[in-house]
Each structure stands twice: as C-alpha cells, then as structure tokens.
Design an enzyme around this catalytic site. Sequence first.
Site, PDB file in Angstrom:
ATOM      1  N   SER A   1      -5.706   3.273   4.505  1.00 52.73           N
ATOM      2  CA  SER A   1      -5.240   2.416   3.376  1.00 52.73           C
ATOM      3  C   SER A   1      -6.432   1.825   2.594  1.00 52.73           C
ATOM      4  O   SER A   1      -6.355   0.743   2.235  1.00 52.73           O
ATOM      5  CB  SER A   1      -4.229   1.364   3.942  1.00 52.73           C
TER       6      SER A   1
ATOM      7  N   LYS B   1       3.460   6.428   5.027  1.00 52.74           N
ATOM      8  CA  LYS B   1       2.741   5.409   4.649  1.00 52.74           C
ATOM      9  C   LYS B   1       3.004   3.929   4.938  1.00 52.74           C
ATOM     10  O   LYS B   1       4.213   3.644   4.657  1.00 52.74           O
ATOM     11  CB  LYS B   1       2.316   5.560   2.956  1.00 52.74           C
TER      12      LYS B   1
ATOM     13  N   SER C   1       0.770  -1.336   0.042  1.00 51.41           N
ATOM     14  CA  SER C   1       0.029   0.157   0.024  1.00 51.41           C
ATOM     15  C   SER C   1       0.842   1.185  -0.154  1.00 51.41           C
ATOM     16  O   SER C   1       0.263   2.420  -0.012  1.00 51.41           O
ATOM     17  CB  SER C   1      -0.891   0.052   1.263  1.00 51.41           C
TER      18      SER C   1
ATOM     19  N   LYS D   1       0.072   3.703  -2.734  1.00 46.90           N
ATOM     20  CA  LYS D   1      -0.999   4.759  -2.674  1.00 46.90           C
ATOM     21  C   LYS D   1      -0.335   6.255  -2.597  1.00 46.90           C
ATOM     22  O   LYS D   1      -0.939   7.417  -2.783  1.00 46.90           O
ATOM     23  CB  LYS D   1      -1.806   4.397  -1.366  1.00 46.90           C
TER      24      LYS D   1
END
Length: 298
Positions: free
Chosen positions: A77, A178, A22, A25
């Site tokens: 997420s 992140k 993720s 992202k």
Amino acid sequence: MELTTEKVLIESNADMKLPMASTTKIITAIIIIEDCDLDEVLTVPDEAVGVEGSSIYLKKGEQIDVRDLLYGLMLRSGNDSAAALAIHHSGSVEKFVEEMNLRIKKMGAENTRLANPSGLPNDEHYTTARDLCKIACYAMRNETFKEIVSTTNHVGKFRSFANKNKMLYNYDGANGVKTGYTVKAGRCLVSSAERDGMDVVTVVLDCYDMYARSGDMLDKCFSDYKLLKIDKNTVFMSGKVPCKLLKTENLVVKNPEKVSYEVQSVENFESSGEVAELKIYDENGLIFTGKLYSIINN
C-alpha cells in the site's frame, strides 16, 4: 457481486458515498497495467519521495521497474509508489487523477469521485460499495492484476514485498484484493475468493471487523449461490434444427437442480440465422433469454 455477471448477491447501504482509503489503489493499478510496460525501469521522481502515509520508502533517484512499483502499491500500500506510477503514466499526479475519473466511468462507477491515486483523505474523494465492487470486478478480470493481488510474497528485480492482506492467509479460496485504512475512512476491505468455479467480490467500507464481515459475506454467497455456465458449444434443438448460443453465458442461481430450459422457434430465420430463443427459468421465474443460431448456417 459474482465476478463475471456482476450480479449482486448481498447488499446493505450499497449506494452510500464514503471515503475508501487505499482501496483507491485498485484503480491506480489497473490503469497502469492496461497502459504501461511493466518491465520499464524508471527513476523515482522527487515528488514520490517522502509521501504522507504508508510507504515502500522510495529514495530520490532510485531505479525501479513498473512491476515492482505495482507490487509495492498493492501488497504494501505504498503511497509513494502510487505517486511514482501516476507521474510515470501522466506526467503529474494531477493529470493522472483526471484520467482516473474518466476511466472509472467505463468500469461502471457512477457515484465515485477521486482526488488522488492513493486514497489519502480529501472531501472530494469518495465512492460507494456498489461502485467499488464494480471496479474490483473489472480489475479482477485482468489476469495480470489478479496475479499481483493474489501474491503473498513477491521477489522482484529491484524490491521484494510480503502481502499484508490477511484474507489471503485466512480465507479458503481468497485471491485478492486490497485493504485500506485512514481515520476518516475507517477500515475498508475489498475481497475476492473463488470456490467451485465461482468468483465472488465483496466490499466493506468503514467496517471495524472488516475481515470477519467479509468472510461471513463470502461464506453466505458460496452457500446460497452457484455459477451455472451455459457453454456456447451446447447444442439445442429447435424442431429438427440444431442450434447454439454465440457465446458462453454465466448465470448465478440458488438451486441448479431446479433450473429448466425452453426453446421457442422464431419465424423468418433464414436471413438472420437466428432460429430460436433460449429461455431459462429458476424456481422464481425467467432468469435468461438468449438467441439461438443454426449450426448449419454458422
């Protein structure tokens, strides 16, 4: 990497191609921020409902603005949020992925290929620690992106979210960015922190102790390096001519006290305005060369 210069401070296996889950992202978010109206309200498309993996549980036909979708993307997420944003931007997830692959080249990524906007496992979806760090540095220079990923709790018009990135709670100066995890990618983390005016971005991929490792890397960077800013308004003298740089320059040095400056005059400066070269040395040698322009001519 130091954020403004992208100078590499620590690296290990930096060019190994690996899945990044993720942390993908980051790319989705910065494209949306750059291209879309964050206050625009959209209707959740059918394709964004019930998407595999982590979710903010979007409902069919739900009304939500782009801003709340971005917070859901980066704080929780949400793979469904990634799909909704991709479709909003490009009309389809597939078209958005094409745009992602074009845009990452402009961010400095040379060994990255993307297959989706969320980071779900795919053999054609990978990056390197170096590429992802460049991408994160690019994104963190955007104030809206930085505000989103540094937020611990978001209260929006349509949804509210708490950030699950533990670095923000446990590391002094942390301001992003992140987390990521899949069985294939392992634990992945892109981190950012600021101390004494220097921002450092770190990436770990497939790292079981990702928080501890990232913290150790940041500690070493802040311990070993300092950011030296040469302000564009600083006046240097070339003989009797006052001169300056055209823009502020950032340098990363180990020991600011051992930095030295040298101004070398140039010939035939009347036409260009350039009167000298500024050379900056640290204990290991030359680290910067820049043109100095006459204040009188400029």
